[in-house]
Design an enzyme around this catalytic site. Structure first.
Site, PDB file in Angstrom:
ATOM      1  CB  ALA A   1      -9.917 -21.546  36.168  1.00 53.21           C
TER       2      ALA A   1
ATOM      3  CD  GLU B   1     -12.500 -28.479  38.841  1.00 52.93           C
ATOM      4  OE1 GLU B   1     -12.095 -27.277  38.441  1.00 52.93           O
ATOM      5  OE2 GLU B   1     -12.611 -29.115  38.236  1.00 52.93           O
TER       6      GLU B   1
END
Ligand code: DAK
Length: 258
Positions: free
Chosen positions: A64, A112
């Site tokens: 992220a 992820e």
């Protein structure tokens, strides 16, 4: 603003490439929004049979976006969490197969994202890990759940609680990826896997994906009940008749997705 998520459909395969190389393809809010848009299109388009997801340059996705998260208010953080989960769940739950081609760094939210896909093929240049604890956070896009389900509690704890970054071969050994290949054959391997699956009955492939996903979330009795229902529904398809007739007539099946 230029889009960071590129896509192209060729012969039923939707090639999606995250291209935000200045930040090693880190997932900020707009990349997540674009992914949601493109995967929604993939799910709904009759032209798309399988999806290949990769990153441009030396990363798949390096996580992220740390810069953006650093500046976020708690409310914005929560909104990003919701959006991220929406993207991962969409990929995991869509019936069409999604293959992650891990060309380089797949860290934090990047791993992820790969974990939400059905299959992961890594290049020998891949570097994967969940380094979040070093930033004072934990995986937030489902990593603690999906990684533990994929490779088991002990190995997942070791990776997540140490933040260790491993290479493609080690990821293969741990079961995080199913295949490792040289960088120049990564796309070829992904296409070969996609083509193998696309020769099968799409409704059966989708039903199998959903039933296997279900097994991770429910008790075995409920999972078996779900399998019985899914089996019954594919048993009444035209493609079931076609698949079995083709076998009996010693010819290749021509599935219609019906
Ligand atoms: N975010 C933003 N920018 C990043 C980035 C990232 N994750 N990773 C790399 N970059 C940027 C670098 O800052 C650098 O930018 P400039 O300095 O050139 O402006 C550029 O990409 C190139 O990176 P490097 O110069 O560092 O390249 P190196 O080859 O030297 O190193 C590296 C590559 C991947 C080892 C290094 O860049 C690195 O350690 N990156 C961070 C990896 C990381 O820690 N990833 C995990 C991020 S945390 C949430 C849900 C999920 C998450 C968070 C919240 N909610 C529920 C809200 C997930 C969190 C994460 O993923």
């Amino acid at each position: 603003m230029a889009r960071s998520v590129k896509f192209e459909n060729k012969e039923g395969i939707l090639y999606i490439t995250i291209d935000r190389q200045e930040a090693l393809n880190a997932l900020n809010v707009s990349v997540l929004e674009e992914l949601y848009e493109v995967f929604t299109m993939a799910e709904n388009s009759e032209e798309v049979k399988t999806v290949l997801l990769t990153g441009e340059g030396k990363a798949f996705v390096a996580g992220a976006d740390i810069q953006q998260m650093y500046e976020m208010s708690p409310k914005e953080g929560r909104d990003m969490a919701k959006l991220g989960h929406k993207v991962m769940n969409l990929i995991e739950n869509m019936e069409k197969p999604v293959i992650a081609l891990i060309n380089g760094f797949a860290l934090g939210g990047g791993l992820e994202l790969a974990l939400a896909c059905d299959f992961r093929i890594a290049s020998t240049k891949a570097k994967v890990g969940q380094p979040e604890v070093g930033l004072g956070i934990i995986p937030g896009f489902g990593g603690t759940q999906r990684l533990a389900k994929l490779i088991g509690k002990g190995k997942a704890k070791r990776l997540i609680m140490t933040g260790e970054i491993i290479d493609g071969l080690k990821a293969l050994e741990l079961g995080i990826v199913e295949e490792v290949t040289e960088p120049d054959t990564l796309m070829e391997k992904g296409v070969a896997l996609a083509e193998t699956i696309m020769k099968k009955a799409p409704l059966a492939v989708g039903a199998a994906k959903t039933a296997i996903n279900k097994s991770m979330d429910v008790d075995s009795k409920s999972g078996s009940d779900f399998e019985i229902e899914s089996f019954s529904s594919v048993f009444s398809t035209e493609d079931k008749m076609e698949g079995m007739s083709a076998f009996l007539e010693k010819r290749e099946a021509a599935f219609k997705n019906k």
